[in-house]
Design a protein around this motif. Structure first.
Motif, PDB file in Angstrom:
ATOM      1  N   ASP A 176       0.969  -1.300   0.157  1.00  0.00           N
ATOM      2  CA  ASP A 176      -0.085  -0.162  -0.010  1.00  0.00           C
ATOM      3  C   ASP A 176       0.834   1.210   0.063  1.00  0.00           C
ATOM      4  OD1 ASP A 176      -2.861  -1.202   0.405  1.00  0.00           O
ATOM      5  OD2 ASP A 176      -1.710  -1.865   2.176  1.00  0.00           O
ATOM      6  N   ILE A 177       1.978   1.182   0.694  1.00  0.00           N
ATOM      7  CA  ILE A 177       2.767   2.407   1.030  1.00  0.00           C
ATOM      8  C   ILE A 177       4.185   1.842   0.428  1.00  0.00           C
ATOM      9  CG2 ILE A 177       3.726   4.261   2.635  1.00  0.00           C
ATOM     10  CD1 ILE A 177       1.217   3.511   4.207  1.00  0.00           C
ATOM     11  N   VAL A 178       4.870   2.798  -0.389  1.00  0.00           N
ATOM     12  CA  VAL A 178       6.358   2.327  -0.642  1.00  0.00           C
ATOM     13  C   VAL A 178       7.085   3.824  -0.311  1.00  0.00           C
ATOM     14  CG1 VAL A 178       8.049   2.161  -2.619  1.00  0.00           C
ATOM     15  CG2 VAL A 178       5.722   0.945  -2.647  1.00  0.00           C
ATOM     16  N   LYS A 179       8.118   3.606   0.393  1.00  0.00           N
ATOM     17  CA  LYS A 179       8.995   4.622   0.842  1.00  0.00           C
ATOM     18  C   LYS A 179      10.484   4.276  -0.013  1.00  0.00           C
ATOM     19  CE  LYS A 179      12.954   6.586   3.163  1.00  0.00           C
ATOM     20  NZ  LYS A 179      13.906   6.112   3.589  1.00  0.00           N
ATOM     21  N   ILE A 180      10.805   5.586  -0.760  1.00  0.00           N
ATOM     22  CA  ILE A 180      11.936   5.279  -1.402  1.00  0.00           C
ATOM     23  C   ILE A 180      12.893   6.471  -1.204  1.00  0.00           C
ATOM     24  CG2 ILE A 180      10.851   5.784  -3.709  1.00  0.00           C
ATOM     25  CD1 ILE A 180      12.401   3.118  -4.581  1.00  0.00           C
ATOM     26  N   SER A 181      14.134   6.356  -1.453  1.00  0.00           N
ATOM     27  CA  SER A 181      15.141   7.568  -1.510  1.00  0.00           C
ATOM     28  C   SER A 181      15.201   7.986  -3.054  1.00  0.00           C
ATOM     29  CB  SER A 181      16.206   7.204  -0.758  1.00  0.00           C
ATOM     30  OG  SER A 181      17.108   6.472  -1.450  1.00  0.00           O
ATOM     31  N   ASP A 182      15.633   9.310  -3.326  1.00  0.00           N
ATOM     32  CA  ASP A 182      15.895   9.425  -4.810  1.00  0.00           C
ATOM     33  C   ASP A 182      16.922   8.360  -5.248  1.00  0.00           C
ATOM     34  OD1 ASP A 182      17.727  10.534  -2.980  1.00  0.00           O
ATOM     35  OD2 ASP A 182      17.760  12.525  -4.058  1.00  0.00           O
ATOM     36  N   GLU A 183      18.121   8.033  -4.594  1.00  0.00           N
ATOM     37  CA  GLU A 183      19.067   7.270  -5.026  1.00  0.00           C
ATOM     38  C   GLU A 183      18.454   5.776  -5.123  1.00  0.00           C
ATOM     39  OE1 GLU A 183      22.263   7.261  -2.323  1.00  0.00           O
ATOM     40  OE2 GLU A 183      22.969   9.299  -2.671  1.00  0.00           O
ATOM     41  N   ASP A 184      17.705   5.424  -4.228  1.00  0.00           N
ATOM     42  CA  ASP A 184      17.215   3.778  -4.386  1.00  0.00           C
ATOM     43  C   ASP A 184      16.298   3.885  -5.688  1.00  0.00           C
ATOM     44  OD1 ASP A 184      18.453   3.293  -2.260  1.00  0.00           O
ATOM     45  OD2 ASP A 184      16.848   3.017  -0.990  1.00  0.00           O
ATOM     46  N   LEU A 185      15.453   4.918  -5.819  1.00  0.00           N
ATOM     47  CA  LEU A 185      14.605   4.953  -7.043  1.00  0.00           C
ATOM     48  C   LEU A 185      15.335   4.996  -8.292  1.00  0.00           C
ATOM     49  CD1 LEU A 185      11.604   5.559  -7.730  1.00  0.00           C
ATOM     50  CD2 LEU A 185      11.622   7.727  -7.852  1.00  0.00           C
ATOM     51  N   HIS A 186      16.437   5.653  -8.544  1.00  0.00           N
ATOM     52  CA  HIS A 186      17.388   5.537  -9.670  1.00  0.00           C
ATOM     53  C   HIS A 186      17.749   4.186  -9.983  1.00  0.00           C
ATOM     54  CE1 HIS A 186      16.639   9.684 -11.264  1.00  0.00           C
ATOM     55  NE2 HIS A 186      17.158  10.142 -10.136  1.00  0.00           N
ATOM     56  N   TRP A 187      18.228   3.640  -8.805  1.00  0.00           N
ATOM     57  CA  TRP A 187      18.864   2.166  -8.712  1.00  0.00           C
ATOM     58  C   TRP A 187      17.875   1.296  -9.358  1.00  0.00           C
ATOM     59  CZ3 TRP A 187      18.651  -2.827  -7.200  1.00  0.00           C
ATOM     60  CH2 TRP A 187      19.761  -3.482  -7.370  1.00  0.00           C
ATOM     61  N   LEU A 188      16.442   1.553  -8.844  1.00  0.00           N
ATOM     62  CA  LEU A 188      15.406   0.320  -9.303  1.00  0.00           C
ATOM     63  C   LEU A 188      14.841   0.526 -10.584  1.00  0.00           C
ATOM     64  CD1 LEU A 188      13.261  -0.031  -6.359  1.00  0.00           C
ATOM     65  CD2 LEU A 188      14.601  -1.805  -7.536  1.00  0.00           C
ATOM     66  N   GLU A 189      14.852   1.817 -11.056  1.00  0.00           N
ATOM     67  CA  GLU A 189      13.975   2.501 -12.191  1.00  0.00           C
ATOM     68  C   GLU A 189      14.815   2.940 -13.533  1.00  0.00           C
ATOM     69  OE1 GLU A 189      10.640   1.535 -12.497  1.00  0.00           O
ATOM     70  OE2 GLU A 189      10.791   0.515 -10.535  1.00  0.00           O
ATOM     71  N   GLY A 190      16.112   3.235 -12.832  1.00  0.00           N
ATOM     72  CA  GLY A 190      16.837   3.775 -14.020  1.00  0.00           C
ATOM     73  C   GLY A 190      16.774   5.529 -14.091  1.00  0.00           C
ATOM     74  N   GLU A 191      17.205   6.055 -14.933  1.00  0.00           N
ATOM     75  CA  GLU A 191      17.280   7.386 -15.191  1.00  0.00           C
ATOM     76  C   GLU A 191      15.938   7.950 -15.542  1.00  0.00           C
ATOM     77  OE1 GLU A 191      20.091   9.389 -14.644  1.00  0.00           O
ATOM     78  OE2 GLU A 191      20.886   7.306 -14.051  1.00  0.00           O
ATOM     79  N   GLY A 192      15.819   9.226 -15.343  1.00  0.00           N
ATOM     80  CA  GLY A 192      14.610   9.902 -15.741  1.00  0.00           C
ATOM     81  C   GLY A 192      13.958  11.048 -14.433  1.00  0.00           C
ATOM     82  N   GLU A 193      13.106  11.691 -14.620  1.00  0.00           N
ATOM     83  CA  GLU A 193      12.668  12.680 -13.658  1.00  0.00           C
ATOM     84  C   GLU A 193      12.028  12.047 -12.660  1.00  0.00           C
ATOM     85  OE1 GLU A 193      13.015  16.062 -13.844  1.00  0.00           O
ATOM     86  OE2 GLU A 193      14.065  15.871 -15.578  1.00  0.00           O
ATOM     87  N   LEU A 194      12.487  12.463 -11.350  1.00  0.00           N
ATOM     88  CA  LEU A 194      11.755  11.633 -10.120  1.00  0.00           C
ATOM     89  C   LEU A 194      10.414  11.743 -10.251  1.00  0.00           C
ATOM     90  CD1 LEU A 194      14.080  13.124  -7.461  1.00  0.00           C
ATOM     91  CD2 LEU A 194      14.250  10.884  -8.478  1.00  0.00           C
ATOM     92  N   ALA A 195       9.620  12.686 -10.422  1.00  0.00           N
ATOM     93  CA  ALA A 195       8.064  12.704 -10.462  1.00  0.00           C
ATOM     94  C   ALA A 195       7.500  11.624 -11.612  1.00  0.00           C
ATOM     95  CB  ALA A 195       7.667  13.887 -10.859  1.00  0.00           C
ATOM     96  N   ASP A 196       8.372  11.450 -12.747  1.00  0.00           N
ATOM     97  CA  ASP A 196       7.695  10.411 -13.503  1.00  0.00           C
ATOM     98  C   ASP A 196       8.164   8.927 -13.097  1.00  0.00           C
ATOM     99  OD1 ASP A 196       7.003  12.381 -15.364  1.00  0.00           O
ATOM    100  OD2 ASP A 196       9.031  12.419 -16.569  1.00  0.00           O
ATOM    101  N   LEU A 197       8.972   8.772 -12.529  1.00  0.00           N
ATOM    102  CA  LEU A 197       9.356   7.340 -11.845  1.00  0.00           C
ATOM    103  C   LEU A 197       8.531   7.172 -10.861  1.00  0.00           C
ATOM    104  CD1 LEU A 197      13.247   7.542 -11.775  1.00  0.00           C
ATOM    105  CD2 LEU A 197      11.904   6.532 -13.476  1.00  0.00           C
ATOM    106  N   VAL A 198       7.889   8.018 -10.138  1.00  0.00           N
ATOM    107  CA  VAL A 198       7.401   7.899  -8.989  1.00  0.00           C
ATOM    108  C   VAL A 198       5.707   7.560  -9.513  1.00  0.00           C
ATOM    109  CG1 VAL A 198       5.885   8.832  -7.214  1.00  0.00           C
ATOM    110  CG2 VAL A 198       8.256   9.554  -7.304  1.00  0.00           C
ATOM    111  N   LYS A 199       5.474   8.184 -10.632  1.00  0.00           N
ATOM    112  CA  LYS A 199       4.296   8.105 -11.235  1.00  0.00           C
ATOM    113  C   LYS A 199       3.997   6.636 -11.696  1.00  0.00           C
ATOM    114  CE  LYS A 199       2.943  12.708 -12.454  1.00  0.00           C
ATOM    115  NZ  LYS A 199       2.848  13.823 -13.814  1.00  0.00           N
ATOM    116  N   ALA A 200       5.094   6.133 -12.089  1.00  0.00           N
ATOM    117  CA  ALA A 200       5.278   4.761 -12.726  1.00  0.00           C
ATOM    118  C   ALA A 200       5.057   3.595 -11.727  1.00  0.00           C
ATOM    119  CB  ALA A 200       6.758   4.430 -13.362  1.00  0.00           C
TER     120      ALA A 200
END
Length: 301
Positions: A176-200
């Motif tokens: 239900d809830i995912v907490k993720i740092s900006d660094e972890d988000l890029h590690w998991l999802e690759g490059e891109g705007e943070l807002a776009d990666l979060v929407k995904a």
């Protein structure tokens, strides 16, 4: 009750030319922080009966964390030697054949109606068989209880990135809830705007994505909007336990608001989201102002 599910270990921290033992682990720290913030909280992990396991158990009890669901064994406790550079922590783990790592599905507790939410994260989601055991637990419980995950990725500890990504991605999809740092988000999802990666991420199933950006602050994203809380300015001793404490602050705020159920989390008001972010960043600010993972008590925030 919020049941924190994940590693409990001993952080060997550098102190005056030597390493000194301190109870720690990402999920353990979140449980400690929740207890100190006055939340109803329990802890599930493999805990050793050795000297270090006794230290872990005592710390949990002192911080008002229920340990009745812990799986106890005579295997050793995981040790993590910590080095600090400019306040940032790096880790060397000693985790072979430990009480935490060898956790198996047969060790999973039967949960009663008092458990409203489960929290997962940290290095407990890396190494088998424990990682698969936690994945089995979230799969078992996600349909009826609120679930939250913070991957808290340690790339140097991951030996099979593909297998790890697959496990984390599945757990994210049922959370239900995912907490993720900006660094972890890029590690998991690759490059891109943070807002776009979060929407995904939101499109894959979670109702709330919490994005932390260190000294900048923290965001909460839902399908309906976005909230932000700036980090508080403090003199930083080190960052050990900062994100773990933030998680606790957010969950504690939801518990106080009576919002730890599936329907409420799917439709949280902006006020509750904002209060969760703000308690999270206030509590984390106290933790980073102290050496090691030493979350605040309720009266300190």
């Amino acid at each position: 009750m919020i049941l924190c599910c994940g590693e409990a270990l001993i952080d060997m921290l550098p102190r005056e030319g030597a390493f000194m033992p301190y109870p720690g682990g990402a999920v353990f720290n979140t449980a400690i922080a929740l207890g100190r913030l006055g939340a109803d909280v329990g802890f599930f992990s493999g805990i050793s009966n050795d000297l270090f396991g006794t230290m872990l158990d005592a710390s949990l009890t002192e911080s008002r964390v229920n340990t009745e669901n812990a799986a106890r064994s005579n295997r050793p406790t995981t040790l993590a030697f910590v080095t600090l550079r400019d306040g940032q922590a790096s880790y060397a783990f000693y985790d072979e054949n430990t009480a935490g790592r060898l956790l198996e599905p047969k060790d999973l507790p039967d949960l009663g109606p008092e458990v409203d939410a489960l929290f997962f994260g940290g290095i407990s989601l890396v190494s088998e068989p424990a990682a698969d055991t936690y994945a089995a637990l979230i799969a078992r419980e996600a349909a009826t209880r609120v679930t939250m995950i913070d991957p808290n990725i340690r790339p140097g500890f991951i030996t099979d990135p593909d297998r790890y990504r697959a496990r984390i991605n599945h757990m994210i999809e049922v959370s239900d809830i995912v907490k993720i740092s900006d660094e972890d988000l890029h590690w998991l999802e690759g490059e891109g705007e943070l807002a776009d990666l979060v929407k995904a991420l939101l499109a894959r199933g979670p109702k709330i994505v919490l994005l932390t950006e260190g000294a900048k602050g923290a965001h909460a994203f839902t399908a309906n909007g976005h909230c932000f809380a700036a980090a508080q300015k403090v003199t930083v001793a080190d960052t050990v336990g900062a994100g773990d404490t933030f998680n606790a602050g957010f969950l504690a705020a939801l518990q106080r608001a009576g919002a730890l159920n599936k329907a409420a989390v799917a439709n949280l008001s902006e006020d509750v989201l904002q209060s969760g972010l703000e308690l999270g960043v206030r509590a984390a600010a106290v933790t980073v102002s102290r050496a090691g993972a030493n979350p605040p008590w309720e009266h300190e925030v």
